[in-house]
Design an enzyme around this catalytic site. Structure first.
Site, PDB file in Angstrom:
ATOM      1  N   HIS B 268    -104.985 121.600  42.334  1.00 60.61           N
ATOM      2  CA  HIS B 268    -106.716 122.103  43.528  1.00 60.61           C
ATOM      3  C   HIS B 268    -106.036 121.550  44.383  1.00 60.61           C
ATOM      4  CE1 HIS B 268    -108.916 123.717  39.876  1.00 60.61           C
ATOM      5  NE2 HIS B 268    -108.147 122.471  38.978  1.00 60.61           N
ATOM      6  N   ASP B 332    -107.433 117.581  37.322  1.00 56.23           N
ATOM      7  CA  ASP B 332    -107.591 118.860  36.617  1.00 56.23           C
ATOM      8  C   ASP B 332    -106.428 119.775  36.717  1.00 56.23           C
ATOM      9  OD1 ASP B 332    -109.242 118.432  38.625  1.00 56.23           O
ATOM     10  OD2 ASP B 332    -110.044 120.529  37.734  1.00 56.23           O
ATOM     11  N   GLU B 333    -106.244 120.279  36.077  1.00 54.74           N
ATOM     12  CA  GLU B 333    -105.615 121.495  35.426  1.00 54.74           C
ATOM     13  C   GLU B 333    -104.086 121.878  36.627  1.00 54.74           C
ATOM     14  OE1 GLU B 333    -109.445 124.799  35.498  1.00 54.74           O
ATOM     15  OE2 GLU B 333    -109.238 123.713  36.947  1.00 54.74           O
ATOM     16  N   ASN B 334    -103.485 120.548  36.232  1.00 49.77           N
ATOM     17  CA  ASN B 334    -102.463 121.200  37.040  1.00 49.77           C
ATOM     18  C   ASN B 334    -100.958 122.188  35.901  1.00 49.77           C
ATOM     19  OD1 ASN B 334     -99.862 120.635  38.363  1.00 49.77           O
ATOM     20  ND2 ASN B 334     -99.796 118.712  37.510  1.00 49.77           N
TER      21      ASN B 334
END
Lengths: 696, 696
Positions: B268, B332-334
């Site tokens: 992000h 998150d969400e890497n």
């Protein structure tokens, strides 16, 4: 609709070639335009540019590099323009920001010559040319371009079911360089967001001065690190930090709006003396923040050298916060009672051959001017500072009028004839709850023989939002939309003065202001819900449409009916000047009277029939909504009057007895309404109708 | 009304002695109470304390000096309480501020033992005792007293035509110490006033953590003086100055609300890499702010030592702005795409025996924890940071659930069983536009065998307001009122879960929130006016009552239908979950079906009759209101369905053919509505009714 516009426009083109200015006399082609202020020159062409997803905005500095970032003021304003357009029209733009280096493909090309430093007298002119698929906005300065963007926002309209811009050519510039709104944040503190959203609205109607009344008897609203008692003891914890002030000044600058602070001295000083009582003219009093409204005695001692050290410390710290050249020191309404009572002050006056309190105040003001001059500021003050020895460099703020026993514009004329520059606020006191028509018809340039030079000393005017009866919640409803019409008076040609056309454009402007975040419409709906305690607001809403808050200073007589912490969520706070049913009702009455009752007055009966039911509808919610109780006696009189008139209309005439009853109901003055504080705005129309029916 | 309350209360007193908790099972005496969150213990007495002008508030520190200024947090909260009471009830208080040294004469006496330093685990308990003419509020800390003042505000109600407080005894304290709302200000920036008014609302429902999501792919929102590219190049000019951050943190502290900042790394990170591309895992890309929604690849390079210097510089400057002990690093969400593609990173992993991307991220997180520790901060992150080598001192933020292919609460249970402290957000994603019932029924404490110690590691939860489809204008309509019910879940006893009673209290709470300045009601009315272009909004309003925005992630499929600069002033933006006509309509359908059509279904016909007219009413304004156009196909289907059902009701049955038509109309999925993005919320009720009529 398109056909009609086209046909009319063609007609005008054929007969007039083009059409300049004055909307009233040219309603055929400009009745779809709702610009306010009205531009100096406007030519309406046939055609309409539809807004679509390909709309692109580019900025160019003439003679300079071509890029999006022609200075943050214009670039940010351009982004705000795109966002306004998007939100208003629901368009999914492909280019959501000003584009760089793509001037050729731009729908809207903004060209400026320079980025200005904001100051009095900036070039604010611009030229706007809307073609079928191109828009050109040219201005010498970025500030002029901002004014043009406001015009372009206002041009967004609907034709043939689509949003777009009517094709126009505009050349525009302001009539006066000083076009202000004064915000009193002392009597009721206004948080940052209130100030910011009102700056947005000011920019939308091309006002360019925020006069920020920061101190008064009820509170001192600025953090002063070297004199911390000021914000710590004299603000109830409600003040702007210096960070917040810088934030607001920057926000205003981004919109091309100068900020002129006011620190009111030597009178209106209760807050200052609550913080530092040692500077008072009466040292025997215990000072505390004023909770009522009015003119109070606490005054700085102009014979005390420490007072000047104090003010020097204050000005030294606050002047850097406000980059503008002007600094307002108030100077109004000092009646000098504590000066008269202080023998030391009297001795000082005798020793220094100061003949009276006026000259003592001049002595004070001249000392202040020297201090301010040290910090690069020009002194301005309310008209009372204009005493014989006051230097001509001072800017005189003319404010008194008939309510203060003066002729309108009296001090303004005196000022310019004496060689002072001046601005006018008399006639623009929006806290008085007068009709927009009253303000709109006051011109800063008096109907008085003045030389060209004297005329040039009249810099403009300011609407004043004194806040005795105004809170952060209600302030938008008090400022808007009326101030848009005042803004037009300051910007547009003197002959733009048709009242019907002003009302038409003001209504549209009021709606557009909601899109900028102004809460004048929403807050009134909320207040009605609060009064109705979330029961049906229909009856209250009908009553609001014919009721206006008491005018001039009658709502808070003596200044003690309301304290700063009183409720301002009452029926009177929902009501505004120019109640919406008044003009249409009066037109119906006139039509009925003039046709001598030849046809059935359907519309009149509808109005009266609606009003006749308000009281009963309020009774249905009263038990759940305690704030409805105080409204009932007034609603009952409205019902009684309406019922009698309905009977009169049915019978074709009104009995003398009933006419007297109606007169009585309307004249009831000593009604213990206490917290209602409104007047029936359709009273004149009702009396006209009753008189007509009674005379028959 | 008073009589009824009294009688009921007496009855309860006689039968139960007193009445504790659980409103659903005791609706007889608590149906006039609309508290939310519901207190731990509440005893309702007969009687009602009427609010009058003599109401006085005093503050006392037990064992300390007795004065008004028991610390600014409580004193200011007390002043706000008086102002809320005044505005709500229209009472002209004689004492507009907390009184000093007059404890004896006080109507409301607030007694505390100490002023707390705000931190996780503060004592927030309080006892509130409302008698006939006295109110006692006792708490150990000022923060507890604040919670009690919120309860007291919520108790203001009407009995027998007057405002007052019902007589109650309350003992209250929170079930969980961490009760948060996450605001995403990256995808759409939220100005200071938006944050502040939502802090007011949070305090009103006893939330105590603002989790401030300050950076993401779409923008970096904090001024960083030592890394100025961050705010200058990666924010579109929309960021908080450090002054503004301090202002907000102070504002939150005054309301007993901790502020936990989040700087989301290593994924992000598009905004960070737009500012400083040299820290990217892919050095060949040209980074610019993301305008779409979704999960993107730009990622910091965890093998680059400069990245840690950069983060050290960043954290060193921003950590002092946030006094709270916790600091959220996202995590998150890497998906590690750029790590896989970078041979240098692959080499680093091989050399350091880092087996996979998860452990590489752990390596990164552990480095971060050391930096944060240096600045006195505890690391927290989204659940992805919970890898085998992650230190147990980290706080795990559980967020994934069925939408992400996980069991609800899966990571929460894993965390506490692994020894981590944790908070829950899965189930509280208010951006998904689900019914309040969905969120209300999720409990932070899972239905899973956990030891006492494991249970104690569950600190609470956070509602998350992701802002892909939310702007400063609409955010209040998305957060409120649903978040009030989530706040109750975090504060109140687990067995407070009756849905009907929740809805009843939520409706009242929604109205009260408007009095605090929350704009969720007003903004929807404004948006309708904007869509109707200030023509009649009645038809749109009727349609909104049966329409809800598309749920989960269906409104913005692919993340590219809306950009950050798209319009969010459309019909779908006016709609909210829990459309108001759904529950009452479904009740009418059930009643009709269960009584097998024995009586004339007047209410049903009214609903359907109203819906059948919407389309025609919209046609009347369409030409003046271009935003109405996209709504028409949907309104037409509503008309067609309603008309068929009305005929069915009239005839007592529905033809099979018409039933199929109705099914088709309701199932229409590929409708090119484009910008409408709503679903018909009364669909289930309509199908039930159609099925019943068709089966006959």
């Amino acid at each position: 609709m398109k056909t009609k516009i086209l046909a009319l426009s063609l007609l005008i083109l054929m007969t007039l070639g083009s059409l300049y200015s004055q909307p009233a006399e040219s309603s055929l082609s400009t009745d779809s335009l709702t610009l306010m202020p009205w531009p100096q020159e406007i030519e309406v062409e046939p055609g309409f540019q539809i807004i679509d997803t390909d709309f692109r905005l580019a900025i160019s500095i003439v003679g300079g590099e071509t890029k999006a970032g022609a200075g943050s003021r214009l670039e940010n304003a351009s982004t705000r323009f795109l966002r306004y357009l998007t939100d208003k029209t629901g368009t999914f733009l492909k280019a959501g920001y000003p584009v760089s280096g793509q001037v050729e493909g731009a729908t809207l090309l903004i060209e400026i010559e320079e980025k200005a430093v904001l100051e009095l007298g900036n070039d604010e002119s611009y030229e706007l040319d809307v073609l079928a698929n191109k828009i050109s906005l040219k201005a010498r300065t970025d500030i002029g371009a901002l004014r043009g963007l406001s015009t372009l926002k206002q041009l967004i309209s609907v034709q043939n079911g689509a949003f777009g811009f009517p094709q126009v050519k505009i050349k525009d510039n302001p009539r006066f360089p000083w076009r202000g709104l004064m915000l009193d944040v002392s009597r009721h503190f206004m948080p940052v967001d209130v100030v910011k959203r009102n700056l947005d609205a000011m920019a939308f109607v091309k006002l360019n001065v925020l006069h920020w009344h920061l101190s008064d008897d009820q509170g001192f609203r600025v953090e002063v690190k070297n004199l911390p008692n000021l914000h710590e003891r004299a603000s109830d914890g409600m003040y702007y930090t210096q960070d917040q002030i810088r934030d607001i000044v920057t926000y205003a600058d981004e919109r091309g709006i100068r900020v002129v602070p006011e620190f009111d001295v030597p009178g209106h000083a209760t807050a200052i003396l609550t913080a530092y009582p040692e500077y008072a003219s009466n040292l025997n009093l215990r000072y505390s923040l004023e909770r009522n409204a009015g003119i109070f005695d606490p005054t700085l001692d102009p014979t005390n050298e420490e007072v000047y050290s104090f003010l020097d410390t204050l000005f030294k710290e606050v002047t850097p916060l406000f980059p503008d050249a002007y600094f307002h020191i108030g100077g109004d309404e000092n009646e000098g009672k504590h000066w008269d009572e202080n023998s030391q002050i009297q001795r000082f006056m005798a020793e220094n051959e100061i003949p009276d309190n006026h000259e003592l105040q001049t002595y004070f003001n001249i000392r202040l001017e020297k201090i301010l001059s040290k910090y690069g500021k020009k002194l301005m003050g309310w008209e009372e500072i204009m005493t014989p020895n006051m230097p001509k460099s001072a800017l005189i703020h003319s404010w008194r009028g008939v309510n203060e026993g003066m002729e309108p514009g009296e001090s303004l004329i005196k000022a310019v004839k004496s060689g002072y520059h001046t601005i006018l606020s008399n006639g623009y006191y929006i806290d008085l709850m007068l009709s927009v028509e009253d303000h709109y018809q006051v011109d800063p340039m008096p109907e008085h023989e003045l030389t060209q030079e004297e005329q040039s000393r009249i810099l403009g005017g300011e609407a004043t939002m004194w806040s005795e009866l105004v809170t952060p919640l209600t302030i938008d409803t008090r400022i808007w939309p009326r101030t848009a019409a005042i803004a037009e008076r300051f910007w547009s040609a003197r002959d733009i003065k048709d009242l019907d056309d002003m009302h038409r454009r003001l209504m549209a402007t009021s709606q557009k202001l909601e899109g900028l975040g102004i809460r004048h419409i929403q807050v009134r709906e909320y207040l009605l819900r609060n009064i109705a305690n979330y029961k049906d607001t229909g009856a209250l809403s009908d009553l609001v449409k014919i009721s206006e808050p008491l005018k001039i200073y009658t709502r808070n007589s003596g200044g003690t009916q309301y304290q700063v912490y009183s409720p301002f969520t009452l029926f009177a706070d929902v009501c505004t000047p120019d109640a919406v049913d008044v003009i249409p009702f009066e037109k119906e009455v006139t039509a009925y009277v003039e046709t001598a009752n030849e046809s059935d007055p359907v519309a009149l009966k509808e109005y009266l029939g609606k009003w006749a039911t308000i009281y009963e509808r309020l009774l249905q919610i009263e038990q759940d909504a305690p704030l409805v109780g105080p409204v009932l006696p007034y609603a009952k009189r409205v019902r009684d009057v309406s019922t009698l008139l309905l009977e009169g209309l049915d019978e074709g005439k009104l009995r003398k007895k009933d006419f007297v009853v109606i007169q009585d109901l309307l004249q009831e003055k000593d009604d213990p309404r206490q917290n209602l504080d409104v007047e029936l705005a359709v009273k004149d129309g009702i009396l006209d109708l009753a008189t007509f029916l009674s005379d028959k």
